[in-house]
Design a protein around this motif. Structure first.
Motif, PDB file in Angstrom:
ATOM      1  N   TRP A 221       0.952  -1.249  -0.043  1.00  0.00           N
ATOM      2  CA  TRP A 221       0.038  -0.294   0.327  1.00  0.00           C
ATOM      3  C   TRP A 221       1.043   0.858  -0.227  1.00  0.00           C
ATOM      4  CZ3 TRP A 221      -3.385  -2.520   4.449  1.00  0.00           C
ATOM      5  CH2 TRP A 221      -4.209  -3.356   3.916  1.00  0.00           C
ATOM      6  N   GLN A 222       1.836   1.187   0.833  1.00  0.00           N
ATOM      7  CA  GLN A 222       2.610   2.403   0.839  1.00  0.00           C
ATOM      8  C   GLN A 222       3.579   2.567  -0.636  1.00  0.00           C
ATOM      9  OE1 GLN A 222       6.037   1.702   3.738  1.00  0.00           O
ATOM     10  NE2 GLN A 222       4.628   1.941   5.529  1.00  0.00           N
ATOM     11  N   ARG A 223       3.846   1.808  -1.305  1.00  0.00           N
ATOM     12  CA  ARG A 223       4.157   2.128  -2.955  1.00  0.00           C
ATOM     13  C   ARG A 223       3.172   2.717  -3.322  1.00  0.00           C
ATOM     14  NH1 ARG A 223       6.758  -3.780  -1.702  1.00  0.00           N
ATOM     15  NH2 ARG A 223       4.986  -4.689  -2.825  1.00  0.00           N
ATOM     16  N   ALA A 224       2.014   1.438  -3.488  1.00  0.00           N
ATOM     17  CA  ALA A 224       0.405   2.225  -4.227  1.00  0.00           C
ATOM     18  C   ALA A 224       0.557   3.891  -4.089  1.00  0.00           C
ATOM     19  CB  ALA A 224      -0.617   1.351  -3.857  1.00  0.00           C
ATOM     20  N   LEU A 225       0.553   4.498  -2.856  1.00  0.00           N
ATOM     21  CA  LEU A 225       0.334   5.626  -2.213  1.00  0.00           C
ATOM     22  C   LEU A 225       1.670   6.514  -2.659  1.00  0.00           C
ATOM     23  CD1 LEU A 225      -1.592   7.195  -0.461  1.00  0.00           C
ATOM     24  CD2 LEU A 225       0.566   7.046   1.020  1.00  0.00           C
ATOM     25  N   GLN A 226       2.934   5.703  -3.291  1.00  0.00           N
ATOM     26  CA  GLN A 226       4.020   6.552  -3.286  1.00  0.00           C
ATOM     27  C   GLN A 226       4.131   7.397  -4.759  1.00  0.00           C
ATOM     28  OE1 GLN A 226       6.018   8.234  -1.547  1.00  0.00           O
ATOM     29  NE2 GLN A 226       7.044   8.507  -3.229  1.00  0.00           N
ATOM     30  N   TYR A 227       3.659   5.619  -5.075  1.00  0.00           N
ATOM     31  CA  TYR A 227       3.771   5.942  -6.745  1.00  0.00           C
ATOM     32  C   TYR A 227       2.164   7.095  -7.708  1.00  0.00           C
ATOM     33  CZ  TYR A 227       1.985   3.975 -11.819  1.00  0.00           C
ATOM     34  OH  TYR A 227       1.603   4.386 -13.458  1.00  0.00           O
ATOM     35  N   GLU A 228       0.927   7.447  -6.505  1.00  0.00           N
ATOM     36  CA  GLU A 228       0.199   7.880  -7.064  1.00  0.00           C
ATOM     37  C   GLU A 228       0.264   9.177  -6.676  1.00  0.00           C
ATOM     38  OE1 GLU A 228      -3.043   7.278  -8.510  1.00  0.00           O
ATOM     39  OE2 GLU A 228      -2.274   5.504  -8.307  1.00  0.00           O
ATOM     40  N   ARG A 229       0.994   9.437  -5.753  1.00  0.00           N
ATOM     41  CA  ARG A 229       2.146  10.652  -5.528  1.00  0.00           C
ATOM     42  C   ARG A 229       3.113  11.723  -6.229  1.00  0.00           C
ATOM     43  NH1 ARG A 229       3.282   9.832   0.988  1.00  0.00           N
ATOM     44  NH2 ARG A 229       0.479  10.701   1.474  1.00  0.00           N
ATOM     45  N   GLU A 230       3.997   9.980  -6.641  1.00  0.00           N
ATOM     46  CA  GLU A 230       4.512  10.439  -8.073  1.00  0.00           C
ATOM     47  C   GLU A 230       4.069  10.874  -9.357  1.00  0.00           C
ATOM     48  OE1 GLU A 230       7.402   7.254  -7.722  1.00  0.00           O
ATOM     49  OE2 GLU A 230       8.839   7.598  -6.287  1.00  0.00           O
ATOM     50  N   GLN A 231       2.728   9.923  -9.500  1.00  0.00           N
ATOM     51  CA  GLN A 231       2.077  10.222 -10.691  1.00  0.00           C
ATOM     52  C   GLN A 231       1.592  11.760 -10.724  1.00  0.00           C
ATOM     53  OE1 GLN A 231       3.598   8.288 -12.684  1.00  0.00           O
ATOM     54  NE2 GLN A 231       1.239   7.796 -13.607  1.00  0.00           N
ATOM     55  N   ARG A 232       1.026  12.027  -9.910  1.00  0.00           N
ATOM     56  CA  ARG A 232       0.236  13.299  -9.424  1.00  0.00           C
ATOM     57  C   ARG A 232       1.603  14.686  -9.551  1.00  0.00           C
ATOM     58  NH1 ARG A 232      -4.399  16.033  -7.124  1.00  0.00           N
ATOM     59  NH2 ARG A 232      -3.862  17.533  -6.482  1.00  0.00           N
ATOM     60  N   THR A 233       2.775  13.907  -8.615  1.00  0.00           N
ATOM     61  CA  THR A 233       3.291  15.555  -9.183  1.00  0.00           C
ATOM     62  C   THR A 233       4.204  15.360 -10.270  1.00  0.00           C
ATOM     63  OG1 THR A 233       4.122  14.826  -6.616  1.00  0.00           O
ATOM     64  CG2 THR A 233       5.922  15.899  -8.203  1.00  0.00           C
ATOM     65  N   HIS A 234       4.340  14.172 -10.904  1.00  0.00           N
ATOM     66  CA  HIS A 234       4.602  14.388 -12.649  1.00  0.00           C
ATOM     67  C   HIS A 234       3.564  15.295 -13.810  1.00  0.00           C
ATOM     68  CE1 HIS A 234       5.780  12.653 -15.948  1.00  0.00           C
ATOM     69  NE2 HIS A 234       4.418  12.267 -16.341  1.00  0.00           N
ATOM     70  N   LEU A 235       2.455  15.147 -13.200  1.00  0.00           N
ATOM     71  CA  LEU A 235       1.143  15.204 -13.547  1.00  0.00           C
ATOM     72  C   LEU A 235       1.142  16.624 -13.653  1.00  0.00           C
ATOM     73  CD1 LEU A 235      -0.783  14.863 -16.249  1.00  0.00           C
ATOM     74  CD2 LEU A 235      -2.956  14.721 -13.582  1.00  0.00           C
TER      75      LEU A 235
END
Length: 757
Positions: A221-235
């Motif tokens: 879940w931490q990896r999934a949350l981190q991925y979503e944060r990175e995707q948002r930042t990237h966007l």
């Protein structure tokens, strides 16, 4: 645009369709100079994005298309065509099998995206964070964790029980005096100690299993949350970078304005910015500009105008090809176009003097990026927007503005020929878009139960009534009846999505028009509107798509095509073309023009099959009479640029009137404050009204829940002036006028109306 002969194609192996993410190589059509170029495509969360290389995924996305509103098509064994919001991607796979894998994955992702969009929460407006499969997996994991927790609880009870027994045994052992009894007690203590040890070991093992399981899923879940944060930042970084690039291109263009003036098809000076920025919009890549081929959206016919000396002149079916003819009407006793006729008669009619201006629009600054970056992918109707983005009119008033060229319908009602009548109806359907060319501001979302009346019976013979019949999804019902022989009604639901660079507005619902004397009943639907340069640059709007108008009585049709604008096309910008045909499919009239200026028609004398176009498609050649003018846009009032670019009719829509209903849009306080230039007060009032509406909705939902618990039926909200009926023509269930409003106005009895303001 897509030619199977252009370039070779290849595609890398991709994960099996059905997973959350689908990746692989495809070839994407860029332009005629470079043809197909190999690109890395990633399908995730209902979005298809592409990159030049896999390494670019970390920093630069070249383009994204939302599958929820996309149309997926296949041209041949290896080609895929995706279109959404006026943008089209032509893709090619290496094999038919690979193409089918991608099509399957795209269709599954589209269905999933549509489900997620339909399941959006009314309160928060945020999209569901997990899909159905994710929710099932999460529920399974939670069940396992609950089971392990129950094991721990059982072990804890046993430990407490056996621990207490062991303590009692030890106490008894201390009080012993007889050796024989001591041996028995010691034996009992050993047995209880053994039970305690076994239970403790079970407890420890259960704890270990629980901890291992919790740690495993916690890391996931931490990896999934981190991925979503990175995707948002990237966007956010990608859009910010795009905004800077647009700003840089805009400055570069200002430094070299002569480049635009020397272009053969350069737009006029007052529209140069929007046309130039559309060129930038057409590009998703730094080096691979996407070209919208002019022939892709060109009509499948050519017109040949017959002149007096019988010489034929070939021209494309657009405004420039028809401008050589003189307007001549079908009837000799009425040879003026509807846009210019009866002016003197109107001036002679005694009617109310209406206002000709509104207060100038204030020049308030706003941090657009801080608002927009949190709104990507959301429904426009669920985004809390300040009035800075609005114009001081509601959506109901914008809907009523379609009647600006009502005289087209007045003239159509007098036509003896249904085909000639169809031409005027088609011109009317196009005229409703003429006010949108500069109107990029957002109208106010009407409150549930809000109404708007437009009573022009004394001046023009018609009465119009709109009511907001639904809030989520937002839907408005409209009814117009004219003393000059026609009735129009419609229910329009606006679906809109913010895509980062542009905003797509998709009106849903059919428009009905009935002529009293002939019984002709016409039905058509609106096209998609796209607002470009949302983040940086001058906002501009485009209309694209097809309109099919059908006369339900005679089965005659009119096919209208709104061509999406392309900087690289030689055609007239904002071009509209069309053909009017009888029930047998034989064409009788050709329509041409632009949706922001005028529409002409030309009667077809004969038709023949012509040569093939650049894409191998055979075109029909129509020999026609000289074109005649059907509709011409009225010029904007003086100082319109400082008055929200309102037309003469729009300036009067929010004018105070006596005796209107208590739910009328003219009485909405935030809209009135905005028109008066008091935007800070308007924002506060807008928040109050929206919160009041939410409170009413929560009470209504609570009443529905209570009724369900008691086993009673709950009717829910019902509009006051419209009710739902199944349409015999389209088969759809929509809201139609049930009567009573104008009678209530005569009595001045509004006791049945809710206090929505």
């Amino acid at each position: 645009m897509s030619d199977p002969g252009k370039g070779s194609s290849a595609s890398a192996a991709a994960p099996a369709p059905g997973s959350d993410t689908y990746k692989g190589w495809l070839f994407k059509w860029t332009n005629y100079l470079k043809g197909y170029q190999r690109r890395w495509f990633v399908l995730s969360n209902g979005l298809l994005s592409y990159y030049r290389t896999q390494a670019e995924m970390a920093h630069t996305c070249r383009g994204t298309i939302n599958l929820a509103t996309a149309h997926i098509d296949t041209e041949d064994a290896c080609n895929i065509v995706l279109s959404s919001g006026g943008r089209t991607y032509h893709l090619k796979a290496s094999t038919e099998v690979e193409r089918q894998r991608w099509v399957t994955a795209l269709e599954l992702a589209k269905a999933k995206a549509i489900r997620m969009m339909n399941d959006q929460s009314d309160d928060s407006g945020e999209e569901e964070p997990t899909s159905q499969s994710d929710r099932s997996e999460l529920q399974g994991t939670l069940k396992i964790l609950v089971s392990k927790l129950d094991d721990l609880s059982t072990c804890n009870d046993l430990i407490a029980k056996h621990g207490a027994a062991l303590q009692r045994s030890l106490s008894e052992l201390e009080g012993l005096k007889v050796p024989v009894e001591g041996g028995e007690k010691i034996k009992a203590v050993n047995e209880r100690a053994t039970l305690f040890r076994i239970t403790s070991n079970a407890m420890i093992n259960a704890c270990r299993d629980f901890l291992d399981l919790a740690e495993t899923h916690s890391r996931r879940w931490q990896r999934a949350l981190q991925y979503e944060r990175e995707q948002r930042t990237h966007l956010e970084e990608t859009i910010e970078q795009l905004a800077k690039q647009h700003n840089s291109l805009e400055r570069a263009w200002r430094e070299a304005p002569t480049l635009v003036s020397t272009t053969p098809s350069a737009p006029t000076a007052n529209k140069g910015g929007s046309e130039r920025l559309h060129k930038e919009e057409a590009s998703d890549e730094d080096g691979d500009t996407e070209y919208f081929d002019a022939m892709e959206d060109s009509p499948a016919f050519i017109t040949v105008t017959a002149t007096e000396n019988t010489q034929q002149r070939r021209s494309q079916s657009n405004l420039s090809g028809a401008s050589g003819g003189q307007p001549n009407d079908w009837n000799q006793d009425n040879n003026m176009s509807p846009g210019h006729k009866d002016v003197s008669a109107k001036e002679l009619q005694p009617c109310r003097q209406r206002r000709t201006r509104v207060p100038d629009k204030p020049n308030y600054s706003l941090n657009l990026w801080s608002i927009m970056k949190n709104c990507i992918g959301k429904e426009l109707s669920k985004i809390p927007m300040p009035v800075n983005f609005n114009e001081p009119l509601s959506m109901l008033q914008r809907l009523s503005e379609d009647l600006e060229y009502h005289e087209l319908l007045d003239k159509a009602a007098r036509c003896d020929s249904s085909l000639e009548q169809m031409c005027l109806v088609a011109a009317f359907s196009v005229s409703s878009y003429s006010t949108t060319i500069h109107r990029t501001a957002k109208p106010f979302n009407p409150l549930l139960g809000e109404t708007y009346e437009l009573d022009r019976r004394e001046e023009f013979g018609y009465r119009s009534l709109c009511e907001q019949v639904s809030h989520h999804p937002p839907a408005a019902a409209h009814h117009v009846i004219s003393q000059r022989g026609w009735t129009l009604w419609q229910e329009i639901t606006i679906a809109s999505k913010f895509r980062g660079k542009y905003l797509s507005i998709m009106p849903l619902g059919a428009i009905h028009l009935h002529f009293h004397s002939s019984g002709n009943h016409y039905v058509w639907r609106k096209v998609t509107s796209t607002v470009h340069n949302i983040i940086v640059g001058k906002l501009w709007i485009d209309q694209s798509g097809d309109i099919e108008i059908v006369n339900q009585r005679t089965k005659e049709t009119c096919q209208l095509k709104f061509s999406p604008y392309s900087y690289f096309s030689r055609d007239v910008p904002r071009k509209v073309t069309g053909v009017v045909a009888d029930s047998g499919g034989q064409a009788h009239y050709v329509l041409s023009g632009t949706w922001d200026d005028k529409i002409e028609s030309a009667k077809i004398l004969q038709s023949s099959r012509g040569g093939s176009g650049s894409e191998g498609k055979q075109k029909t050649v129509y020999q026609t009479l000289s074109p005649k003018l059907l509709w011409k846009k009225y010029p904007l009032p003086d100082n319109a640029e400082n008055m929200y670019f309102f037309s003469a009719l729009a300036l009067t829509l929010n004018e105070q009137e006596d005796a209107v209903g208590v739910t009328d849009s003219r009485l909405r306080p935030d809209q009135r404050l905005m028109e008066d230039g008091r935007w800070d007060e308007a924002n506060s009032e807008k928040q109050r009204l929206e919160e009041k509406q939410r409170a009413v909705r929560r009470r209504r939902e609570a009443d529905a829940s209570d009724a369900l618990d008691e086993g009673k039926e709950y009717e829910g909200y019902q509009p006051l002036w419209f009710h739902q009926r199944r349409d015999s023509v389209t088969g759809e269930t929509n809201f139609v006028y049930k009567g009573g409003y104008w009678e209530a106005k005569e009595r001045q009895d509004w006791s049945m109306c809710s206090n929505i303001f």
